[in-house]
Design a protein around this motif. Structure first.
Motif, PDB file in Angstrom:
ATOM      1  N   GLU A 216       0.833  -1.204   0.000  1.00 30.63           N
ATOM      2  CA  GLU A 216       0.000   0.000   0.000  1.00 30.63           C
ATOM      3  C   GLU A 216       0.870   1.257   0.000  1.00 30.63           C
TER       4      GLU A 216
ATOM      5  N   ASP B 155      -6.880  -2.942  -3.677  1.00 27.65           N
ATOM      6  CA  ASP B 155      -6.033  -3.713  -2.773  1.00 27.65           C
ATOM      7  C   ASP B 155      -6.567  -5.143  -2.712  1.00 27.65           C
TER       8      ASP B 155
ATOM      9  N   ARG C  54       5.033  -4.822   8.543  1.00 31.18           N
ATOM     10  CA  ARG C  54       3.895  -4.544   9.409  1.00 31.18           C
ATOM     11  C   ARG C  54       4.102  -5.152  10.800  1.00 31.18           C
TER      12      ARG C  54
HETATM   13 MG   LIG Z   1      -2.307  -3.607   2.093  1.00 29.77          MG
END
Ligand SMILES: [Mg+2]
Ligand SMILES: Nc1ncnc2c1ncn2[C@@H]1O[C@H](COP(=O)(O)OP(=O)(O)OP(=O)(O)O)[C@@H](O)[C@H]1O
Length: 452
Positions: free
Chosen positions: A174, A238, A357
């Motif tokens: 992203e 996405d 993440r």
């Molecule tokens: Mg994503």
């Protein structure tokens, strides 16, 4: 329910405040000294602390000072039987929210507590807003794959080409999509994101294309679709691998015709949006299983882009860690902190299945859970990471044959690509592979194809 900590050495005062406050719907706990108060704050969070100035041992002001050093989020209200102006001034300077005098008036006490609870909530909201303002669009990393990634973004962002971003979950897909938008000529227009995995099947069409009032129960007004919002700008689809076949065909038609018909309407809408899609699935495989339309794949895959998993650019871990520690210290209003080399080493040995993440979440947790730590040490890291990252492998950094083979293959292919100036066709020839096979291989190994 709001939580109040009552700190007073007199048990009768603690008990009567407890009764009054619990009757008003607050949860309470008591502490008989400054030391006990700090102990309680280390274990639980309280919205408000009612703190007596005169305490045996550590007095109220000293305790207040310690509470602020701990960076506990509670509002503190001081209570005193011998309230002098100077004490009140000092307490306020030390960050007390307000001052109450004994004997306590119940009404006044309840009002001050309510105000303190509101103040705390406002402060939290304020912090959330600030958090949103912190730029999230920096791609951190000086490793070869990250530098290549940034370079590739610079090259292809200004073109209008559709982009398909591959990468495991949490690698930064992203972020890359956003960076492409911000480096494109469309940067002043909208970047509209749709998470195809998160929207229920029966809503996605109306979400993407909008609907007319009354076309289905619950359609109370006309609704503009995301594609319309993205007109002139960028549309980020996405997790496109999770889109249903039905929606895929409507998206395909939209890309082909640059127009679409909102649900329940008979008028087509023209749209000019650059489409960037992302997936963590192997779309070749989804195509062969009949889950993904091949024609849509070719439409979307004009510029393939792959974001490597964190284990393939571990040398960026120190930079990423410091970046996230700074980010969260600012977001939570905490002082920024150092991290020891030893802790960094443990982090670098861990395998990071959840990629950047996961690393970011770990850093956020550390900042939250250790409000007073000046330095992040090995002992602050989550137990799983301490265990897995703490193990030194004997001679080899790979735990399985598969990992070793993947690493070797990746190095080998990178070397051959380099020898052939990044030309995939020529490299495929040299390696005796079909060009499409090499592309697939590169994708699965997280190697980005250079523009040729
Ligand atoms: Mg994503
Ligand atoms: N190189 C990087 N530098 C700084 N932050 C990064 C980097 N890569 C990822 N992040 C951060 O890590 C988090 C996860 O990134 P992002 O949401 O872009 O991943 P994703 O590939 O879209 O994940 P998912 O597949 O789970 O949706 C985000 O908060 C992002 O800002």
């Amino acid at each position: 329910m709001h939580n109040i900590l009552i700190v007073d050495d007199e048990v009768s005062i603690r008990d009567s405040l407890k009764d009054v406050l619990e009757e008003e719907g607050y949860k309470t706990a008591g502490a008989e000294s400054g030391e006990a108060c700090l102990e309680a704050l280390r274990e639980h969070s309280f919205d408000v602390v009612l703190l007596d100035v005169w305490l045996p041992g550590m007095d109220g002001l000293e305790t207040l000072e310690k509470i602020r050093e701990m960076e506990a989020a509670s509002e503190v209200i001081m209570i005193s039987g011998h309230g002098t102006i100077e004490t009140a001034v000092r307490a306020t300077k030390l960050g007390a929210y307000d001052f109450l005098e004994k004997p306590l008036s119940i009404d006044k006490t309840l009002i001050v507590i309510k105000n303190a609870v509101d103040a705390k909530r406002l402060r939290a909201e304020n912090r959330d807003l600030k958090k949103q303002l912190i730029p999230r669009n920096v791609i951190v990393g000086e490793s070869v794959p990250m530098k290549a990634l940034r370079q590739q973004i610079q090259i292809m962002a200004p073109t209008n080409g559709r982009v398909l971003i591959y990468g495991e979950s949490g690698t930064g897909k992203e972020l890359v999509a956003h960076a492409i938008h911000l480096n494109s000529q469309r940067k002043d227009e909208m970047f509209v994101e749709v998470n195809c995995a998160a929207i229920p099947e029966d809503l996605i069409e109306s979400e993407l294309f909008g609907h007319r009032k009354g076309c289905f129960p619950g359609a109370l007004a006309d609704k503009e679709g995301k594609f319309q919002k993205a007109h002139g700008g960028t549309m980020f689809l996405d997790e496109i691998g999770d889109m249903s076949l039905k929606t895929q065909s409507k998206v395909l038609r939209t890309l082909e015709d640059q127009r679409f018909v909102p649900v329940g309407s008979d008028e087509a809408v023209t749209v000019d949006a650059r489409v960037i899609a992302s997936t963590n699935k192997d779309l070749d495989e989804e195509i062969s299983k009949g889950n993904f339309r091949e024609d849509l794949f070719y439409r979307l895959n004009v510029i393939p882009f792959s974001v490597p998993p964190l284990r393939e650019h571990k040398e960026d871990i120190p930079l990423l860690v410091r970046h996230f520690l700074r980010e969260f210290a600012a977001a939570y209003g905490r002082r920024s902190r150092e991290i020891t080399d030893d802790a960094i080493e443990v982090l670098m040995r861990y395998s990071w299945p959840g990629n950047v993440r996961e690393l970011r979440n770990v850093m956020e947790r550390i900042v939250i859970m250790n409000p007073a730590a000046v330095r992040v040490e090995r002992k602050h890291l989550p137990p799983l990471i301490q265990r897995d990252g703490g193990r030194r492998s004997a001679g080899s950094e790979f735990s399985t044959l598969h990992q070793a083979r993947v690493a070797y293959e990746r190095d080998y292919i990178l070397k051959k690509l380099d020898e052939n100036y990044g030309n995939v066709s020529r490299t495929a020839e040299v390696l005796g592979l079909e060009r499409s096979h090499l592309y697939r291989k590169m994708r699965s190994l997280g190697i980005a194809a250079k523009e040729s």
